[in-house]
Design a protein around this motif. Sequence first.
Motif, PDB file in Angstrom:
ATOM      1  N   ASP A  26      -8.534  -7.632   3.780  1.00  0.00           N
ATOM      2  CA  ASP A  26      -9.648  -7.039   3.040  1.00  0.00           C
ATOM      3  C   ASP A  26      -9.841  -7.673   1.662  1.00  0.00           C
ATOM      4  O   ASP A  26     -10.091  -6.982   0.673  1.00  0.00           O
ATOM      5  N   GLY A  27      -9.673  -8.985   1.601  1.00  0.00           N
ATOM      6  CA  GLY A  27      -9.892  -9.698   0.347  1.00  0.00           C
ATOM      7  C   GLY A  27      -8.757  -9.565  -0.655  1.00  0.00           C
ATOM      8  O   GLY A  27      -8.890 -10.007  -1.793  1.00  0.00           O
ATOM      9  N   LYS A  28      -7.657  -8.960  -0.248  1.00  0.00           N
ATOM     10  CA  LYS A  28      -6.501  -8.796  -1.134  1.00  0.00           C
ATOM     11  C   LYS A  28      -5.305  -9.507  -0.529  1.00  0.00           C
ATOM     12  O   LYS A  28      -5.209  -9.672   0.688  1.00  0.00           O
ATOM     13  N   LEU A  29      -4.375  -9.916  -1.386  1.00  0.00           N
ATOM     14  CA  LEU A  29      -3.179 -10.619  -0.925  1.00  0.00           C
ATOM     15  C   LEU A  29      -1.987  -9.672  -0.869  1.00  0.00           C
ATOM     16  O   LEU A  29      -1.790  -8.847  -1.766  1.00  0.00           O
ATOM     17  N   PHE A  30      -1.219  -9.822   0.189  1.00  0.00           N
ATOM     18  CA  PHE A  30      -0.023  -9.002   0.398  1.00  0.00           C
ATOM     19  C   PHE A  30       1.127  -9.904   0.811  1.00  0.00           C
ATOM     20  O   PHE A  30       0.908 -10.964   1.397  1.00  0.00           O
ATOM     21  N   ILE A  31       2.329  -9.454   0.541  1.00  0.00           N
ATOM     22  CA  ILE A  31       3.524 -10.088   1.086  1.00  0.00           C
ATOM     23  C   ILE A  31       3.919  -9.260   2.299  1.00  0.00           C
ATOM     24  O   ILE A  31       4.109  -8.050   2.195  1.00  0.00           O
ATOM     25  N   GLU A  32       4.019  -9.917   3.446  1.00  0.00           N
ATOM     26  CA  GLU A  32       4.453  -9.246   4.668  1.00  0.00           C
ATOM     27  C   GLU A  32       5.565 -10.075   5.295  1.00  0.00           C
ATOM     28  O   GLU A  32       5.327 -11.181   5.779  1.00  0.00           O
ATOM     29  N   ILE A  33       6.769  -9.545   5.243  1.00  0.00           N
ATOM     30  CA  ILE A  33       7.938 -10.232   5.790  1.00  0.00           C
ATOM     31  C   ILE A  33       8.311  -9.548   7.104  1.00  0.00           C
ATOM     32  O   ILE A  33       8.650  -8.363   7.098  1.00  0.00           O
ATOM     33  N   PRO A  34       8.237 -10.267   8.217  1.00  0.00           N
ATOM     34  CA  PRO A  34       8.626  -9.666   9.497  1.00  0.00           C
ATOM     35  C   PRO A  34      10.074  -9.163   9.438  1.00  0.00           C
ATOM     36  O   PRO A  34      10.912  -9.732   8.744  1.00  0.00           O
ATOM     37  N   GLN A  35      10.355  -8.100  10.180  1.00  0.00           N
ATOM     38  CA  GLN A  35      11.673  -7.463  10.129  1.00  0.00           C
ATOM     39  C   GLN A  35      12.806  -8.440  10.433  1.00  0.00           C
ATOM     40  O   GLN A  35      13.845  -8.403   9.782  1.00  0.00           O
ATOM     41  N   MET A  92      11.361  -5.594  -2.764  1.00  0.00           N
ATOM     42  CA  MET A  92      10.350  -5.172  -3.736  1.00  0.00           C
ATOM     43  C   MET A  92       8.962  -5.687  -3.348  1.00  0.00           C
ATOM     44  O   MET A  92       7.965  -4.979  -3.485  1.00  0.00           O
ATOM     45  N   PHE A  93       8.903  -6.929  -2.883  1.00  0.00           N
ATOM     46  CA  PHE A  93       7.625  -7.558  -2.558  1.00  0.00           C
ATOM     47  C   PHE A  93       7.076  -7.142  -1.203  1.00  0.00           C
ATOM     48  O   PHE A  93       5.863  -7.099  -1.016  1.00  0.00           O
ATOM     49  N   ASN A  94       7.950  -6.876  -0.250  1.00  0.00           N
ATOM     50  CA  ASN A  94       7.515  -6.672   1.119  1.00  0.00           C
ATOM     51  C   ASN A  94       6.496  -5.545   1.248  1.00  0.00           C
ATOM     52  O   ASN A  94       6.684  -4.450   0.723  1.00  0.00           O
ATOM     53  N   ASN A  95       5.402  -5.855   1.928  1.00  0.00           N
ATOM     54  CA  ASN A  95       4.294  -4.925   2.191  1.00  0.00           C
ATOM     55  C   ASN A  95       3.588  -4.461   0.925  1.00  0.00           C
ATOM     56  O   ASN A  95       2.943  -3.411   0.925  1.00  0.00           O
ATOM     57  N   SER A  96       3.696  -5.254  -0.127  1.00  0.00           N
ATOM     58  CA  SER A  96       3.025  -4.921  -1.386  1.00  0.00           C
ATOM     59  C   SER A  96       1.851  -5.863  -1.618  1.00  0.00           C
ATOM     60  O   SER A  96       1.918  -7.043  -1.287  1.00  0.00           O
ATOM     61  N   GLU A  97       0.815  -5.304  -2.218  1.00  0.00           N
ATOM     62  CA  GLU A  97      -0.286  -6.149  -2.670  1.00  0.00           C
ATOM     63  C   GLU A  97       0.237  -6.945  -3.850  1.00  0.00           C
ATOM     64  O   GLU A  97       0.997  -6.426  -4.682  1.00  0.00           O
ATOM     65  N   ILE A  98      -0.156  -8.210  -3.925  1.00  0.00           N
ATOM     66  CA  ILE A  98       0.324  -9.020  -5.040  1.00  0.00           C
ATOM     67  C   ILE A  98      -0.828  -9.690  -5.768  1.00  0.00           C
ATOM     68  O   ILE A  98      -1.879  -9.953  -5.206  1.00  0.00           O
TER      69      ILE A  98
END
Length: 178
Positions: A44-53, A72-78
């Motif tokens: 949705d036009g925003k950046l996220f960090i997504e680390i697979p399990q 801290m970063f995982n699943n967060s908008e950055i």
Amino acid sequence: MPHEYYYIEVTFMAGDQYASAVADIAQVFMFEQWLRHYYVVERDGKLFIEIPQDDLSEIHTKYEGLSGLADMFNNSEISYEQSQTMVCAFVGARFDGSKYAPEVVARTLDGKAFKIEMYVFGVWMKGHEAYLDAEKLPFSDWAEMYEGWKGLDQVKEYRRKLEAGGADPNQPSSACVH
């Protein structure tokens, strides 16, 4: 399974009491760059960090001291500002007043040696971008490649010029609030 630890070697003039702090803090900043390089997704036009399990589990196994930053970063908008805030909070919590005396972290972040280290790392990333993009490499590979590159005579000479005062006008400064 043994933990894989890769200590980022930082070159300093003899007697520099902050050499260890520069190396430790630079490693955190480099790890954050590695996370953003491989795990950023756009939604949705925003950046996220997504680390697979599976990757997150491997990070916890191989990079125990840095895995908290991945959490801290995982699943967060950055954003640039959010990344700075999280990295500085992690550095402060991990090193300030525990591993190093309270003034050491702030002075290190503001110091020339740290700024040069991060600038040189940025040069390495830009120069190796195509290779780093070709496949997802473990952070330990990044650290090993970076150390090998820093050992080249041409890089050592460039670094000596920076340390002697031939600072690059694009050299970044710390954005951490002290």
